[in-house]
Design a protein around this motif. Structure first.
Motif, PDB file in Angstrom:
ATOM      1  N   ARG A  74       0.826  -1.211   0.000  1.00 16.20           N
ATOM      2  CA  ARG A  74       0.000   0.000   0.000  1.00 16.20           C
ATOM      3  C   ARG A  74       0.857   1.256   0.000  1.00 16.20           C
ATOM      4  NH1 ARG A  74      -5.118  -1.270  -0.002  1.00 16.20           N
ATOM      5  NH2 ARG A  74      -5.884  -3.129   1.111  1.00 16.20           N
ATOM      6  N   ALA A  75       1.935   1.248   0.775  1.00 14.43           N
ATOM      7  CA  ALA A  75       2.812   2.418   0.827  1.00 14.43           C
ATOM      8  C   ALA A  75       3.427   2.713  -0.538  1.00 14.43           C
ATOM      9  CB  ALA A  75       3.904   2.204   1.874  1.00 14.43           C
ATOM     10  N   GLY A  76       3.711   1.675  -1.294  1.00 14.13           N
ATOM     11  CA  GLY A  76       4.282   1.862  -2.620  1.00 14.13           C
ATOM     12  C   GLY A  76       3.264   2.188  -3.691  1.00 14.13           C
ATOM     13  N   GLY A  77       1.982   2.179  -3.323  1.00 16.94           N
ATOM     14  CA  GLY A  77       0.940   2.477  -4.304  1.00 16.94           C
ATOM     15  C   GLY A  77       0.693   1.353  -5.291  1.00 16.94           C
ATOM     16  N   TYR A  78       0.998   0.110  -4.886  1.00 14.85           N
ATOM     17  CA  TYR A  78       0.843  -1.023  -5.793  1.00 14.85           C
ATOM     18  C   TYR A  78      -0.562  -1.640  -5.746  1.00 14.85           C
ATOM     19  CZ  TYR A  78       5.937  -0.749  -5.721  1.00 14.85           C
ATOM     20  OH  TYR A  78       7.231  -0.308  -5.797  1.00 14.85           O
ATOM     21  N   LEU A  79      -1.376  -1.262  -4.757  1.00 16.50           N
ATOM     22  CA  LEU A  79      -2.696  -1.864  -4.592  1.00 16.50           C
ATOM     23  C   LEU A  79      -3.794  -0.887  -4.978  1.00 16.50           C
ATOM     24  CD1 LEU A  79      -2.372  -3.742  -1.164  1.00 16.50           C
ATOM     25  CD2 LEU A  79      -1.897  -4.597  -3.470  1.00 16.50           C
ATOM     26  N   ASP A  80      -4.772  -1.371  -5.724  1.00 11.22           N
ATOM     27  CA  ASP A  80      -5.976  -0.612  -6.045  1.00 11.22           C
ATOM     28  C   ASP A  80      -7.166  -1.365  -5.461  1.00 11.22           C
ATOM     29  OD1 ASP A  80      -4.790   1.449  -7.492  1.00 11.22           O
ATOM     30  OD2 ASP A  80      -4.768   0.262  -9.335  1.00 11.22           O
ATOM     31  N   PRO A  81      -8.091  -0.659  -4.821  1.00  6.73           N
ATOM     32  CA  PRO A  81      -9.254  -1.331  -4.221  1.00  6.73           C
ATOM     33  C   PRO A  81     -10.020  -2.151  -5.251  1.00  6.73           C
ATOM     34  CG  PRO A  81      -9.131   0.956  -3.511  1.00  6.73           C
ATOM     35  CD  PRO A  81      -8.111   0.793  -4.611  1.00  6.73           C
ATOM     36  N   LEU A  82     -10.431  -3.341  -4.846  1.00  4.04           N
ATOM     37  CA  LEU A  82     -11.170  -4.228  -5.735  1.00  4.04           C
ATOM     38  C   LEU A  82     -12.303  -4.903  -4.979  1.00  4.04           C
ATOM     39  CD1 LEU A  82     -11.371  -5.664  -8.516  1.00  4.04           C
ATOM     40  CD2 LEU A  82      -9.700  -7.318  -7.699  1.00  4.04           C
ATOM     41  N   GLY A  83     -11.975  -5.497  -3.838  1.00  3.50           N
ATOM     42  CA  GLY A  83     -12.965  -6.260  -3.088  1.00  3.50           C
ATOM     43  C   GLY A  83     -13.231  -7.589  -3.772  1.00  3.50           C
ATOM     44  N   ALA A  84     -13.548  -8.593  -2.983  1.00  4.24           N
ATOM     45  CA  ALA A  84     -13.807  -9.922  -3.528  1.00  4.24           C
ATOM     46  C   ALA A  84     -15.078 -10.488  -2.937  1.00  4.24           C
ATOM     47  CB  ALA A  84     -12.641 -10.869  -3.254  1.00  4.24           C
ATOM     48  N   VAL A  85     -15.735 -11.346  -3.737  1.00  2.00           N
ATOM     49  CA  VAL A  85     -16.892 -12.088  -3.263  1.00  2.00           C
ATOM     50  C   VAL A  85     -16.699 -13.547  -3.650  1.00  2.00           C
ATOM     51  CG1 VAL A  85     -19.390 -12.380  -3.341  1.00  2.00           C
ATOM     52  CG2 VAL A  85     -18.401 -10.089  -3.533  1.00  2.00           C
ATOM     53  N   HIS A  86     -16.706 -14.425  -2.656  1.00  2.00           N
ATOM     54  CA  HIS A  86     -16.662 -15.866  -2.889  1.00  2.00           C
ATOM     55  C   HIS A  86     -18.115 -16.317  -3.051  1.00  2.00           C
ATOM     56  CE1 HIS A  86     -12.428 -16.083  -1.320  1.00  2.00           C
ATOM     57  NE2 HIS A  86     -12.843 -14.973  -0.714  1.00  2.00           N
ATOM     58  N   VAL A  87     -18.423 -16.976  -4.161  1.00  2.00           N
ATOM     59  CA  VAL A  87     -19.815 -17.304  -4.466  1.00  2.00           C
ATOM     60  C   VAL A  87     -20.012 -18.812  -4.567  1.00  2.00           C
ATOM     61  CG1 VAL A  87     -20.105 -15.122  -5.707  1.00  2.00           C
ATOM     62  CG2 VAL A  87     -19.470 -17.186  -6.985  1.00  2.00           C
ATOM     63  N   GLY A  88     -21.237 -19.240  -4.326  1.00  2.10           N
ATOM     64  CA  GLY A  88     -21.519 -20.665  -4.430  1.00  2.10           C
ATOM     65  C   GLY A  88     -23.005 -20.950  -4.496  1.00  2.10           C
ATOM     66  N   ARG A  89     -23.299 -22.189  -4.887  1.00  2.23           N
ATOM     67  CA  ARG A  89     -24.670 -22.695  -4.879  1.00  2.23           C
ATOM     68  C   ARG A  89     -24.848 -23.588  -3.656  1.00  2.23           C
ATOM     69  NH1 ARG A  89     -24.165 -24.673 -11.082  1.00  2.23           N
ATOM     70  NH2 ARG A  89     -22.149 -25.246 -10.169  1.00  2.23           N
ATOM     71  N   ALA A  90     -25.990 -24.223  -3.560  1.00  2.00           N
ATOM     72  CA  ALA A  90     -26.276 -25.044  -2.377  1.00  2.00           C
ATOM     73  C   ALA A  90     -25.215 -26.114  -2.162  1.00  2.00           C
ATOM     74  CB  ALA A  90     -27.654 -25.676  -2.516  1.00  2.00           C
ATOM     75  N   GLU A  91     -24.713 -26.698  -3.253  1.00  5.63           N
ATOM     76  CA  GLU A  91     -23.720 -27.763  -3.104  1.00  5.63           C
ATOM     77  C   GLU A  91     -22.359 -27.242  -2.628  1.00  5.63           C
ATOM     78  OE1 GLU A  91     -24.138 -27.223  -7.695  1.00  5.63           O
ATOM     79  OE2 GLU A  91     -25.382 -26.988  -5.884  1.00  5.63           O
ATOM     80  N   ASP A  92     -22.186 -25.911  -2.605  1.00  2.00           N
ATOM     81  CA  ASP A  92     -20.932 -25.323  -2.141  1.00  2.00           C
ATOM     82  C   ASP A  92     -21.010 -24.854  -0.687  1.00  2.00           C
ATOM     83  OD1 ASP A  92     -19.641 -25.465  -4.746  1.00  2.00           O
ATOM     84  OD2 ASP A  92     -20.963 -23.829  -5.354  1.00  2.00           O
TER      85      ASP A  92
END
Length: 362
Positions: A74-92
């Motif tokens: 982060r200090a080097g400015g290498y990260l840009d906000p993205l956020g993640a979502v792990h998704v699944g159906r009933a079998e997951d």
């Protein structure tokens, strides 16, 4: 000694993110020779990564390295906000529950959500989800380039088209011969060769650790509708695919494949791209208009899927097996590697013993 023989305290084989970050971390405390077999550093893995920073990626054993790397990234400015979502159906459901349980009580923020509210176009049966807000995009090319630049300013000598052909250990250290006939000497030989880590060990007479390369496929797609810029990084909890938005409404999609291969210049195969699209369209109601390009890279794992940092025998140092998490863990891994190489104290937040090569003794 011939003036044509290069001399160094430490010779590092491989100038991808592993070798480059380690050379930069050592700085001017040792004379370093960085040997890259290709015309350009980072050709096989670093330059082909989907490049994201996720504290859950690689599991709880990798998370301390990832989390410890955040401040520098982060200090080097290498990260840009993205956020993640792990998704699944009933079998997951079991995989979703396992993810939440693995990181319960840790510093990683995870929240059970209905992913259909966060991922536009997600089909109705994909109703299970976990939100990971800290996930970010990594500017891997700039990070790698900055490591190479820092290493050079500290005095590291980088040689490209410098494939190691022979390594012999004598009383004064290593005598190295490159494929083009150039010669070098070094007190310590570091194996940061990624997919070629075991072959390099074999050349040096060290015991290979069964570090194996696997092919991973990525395709850039144009979709209808175009991918909204606010779309998070989406990961199938069951391991069937992941995708993330790119500039211009494009999408980077992977079938999350791992095909064991011999180390070589891999390319995407049509079947793997087709599998990725089939899985994507089963989850999202967007239409794939065209595949704009596709590629593949190599990811290398030890048998227990943890990286290997440390001396396995006198003068031979492992810095390999970083799988697909080498970029996101680079600052912490390099700090660990430099400390172990130079006889210093490793970061207190990292249990270096879990990554030691002795654990793989047969």
């Amino acid at each position: 000694m011939s003036a044509d023989v290069l001399t160094a305290d430490i010779a590092i084989v491989g100038a991808g993110i592993a070798g480059a970050s380690l050379a930069a971390a050592i700085g001017d405390r040792a004379r370093v020779l960085l040997l890259e077999g290709e015309d350009q550093p980072g050709y096989h893995a670093t330059g082909r990564s989907a490049a994201f920073w996720s504290e859950t990626y690689g599991g709880p054993a990798i998370q301390p390295l990832t989390t410890a790397s955040e401040r520098a990234l982060r200090a080097g400015g290498y990260l840009d906000p993205l956020g993640a979502v792990h998704v699944g159906r009933a079998e997951d459901a079991r995989a979703i529950d396992a993810l939440l349980a693995e990181f319960a009580g840790s510093s990683v923020e995870l929240t059970a959500v209905d992913p259909r509210a966060l991922v536009p176009g997600l089909r109705d049966d994909w109703s299970l989800g976990v939100r990971e807000p800290s996930c970010a995009y990594i500017d891997a090319a700039r990070l790698h380039g900055d490591y190479l630049g820092a290493a050079k300013r500290a005095g590291t000598t980088l040689l490209t088209t410098a494939r190691l052909a022979a390594a012999e250990r004598g009383g004064a250290g290593w005598r190295l011969t490159l494929a083009d006939g150039r010669a070098a000497r070094a007190a310590i030989l570091v194996d940061a060769a990624g997919a070629w880590a075991d072959p390099v060990a074999h050349l040096a007479g060290a015991r290979p650790l069964d570090i194996r390369p696997y092919r991973r496929t990525v395709a850039q797609l144009a979709t209808d509708p175009p991918v909204p810029a606010a779309t998070p990084f989406v990961i199938h909890a069951g391991g069937g695919f992941y995708f993330k938005p790119e500039a211009g409404g494009r999408l980077w999609l992977s079938p999350h494949d791992e095909h064991p291969v011999v180390p070589h210049d891999v390319a995407a195969e049509e079947l793997d791209v087709a599998v990725a699209i089939d899985r994507f369209e089963a989850a999202i109601d967007w239409r794939v208009r065209r595949v704009e390009r596709s590629w593949a890279g190599l990811r290398s794992f030890a048998p227990d899927r943890l990286p290997v940092y440390g001396f396995a025998e006198p003068g031979f140092f492992w810095f390999a097996g970083q799988g697909g998490f080498g970029i996101q863990t680079a600052p912490a891994a390099a700090a660990v590697g430099a400390a172990l190489l130079l006889g210093e104290t490793p970061p207190s937040t990292i249990d270096v013993a879990r990554y030691a090569p002795e654990r793989l003794a047969r």
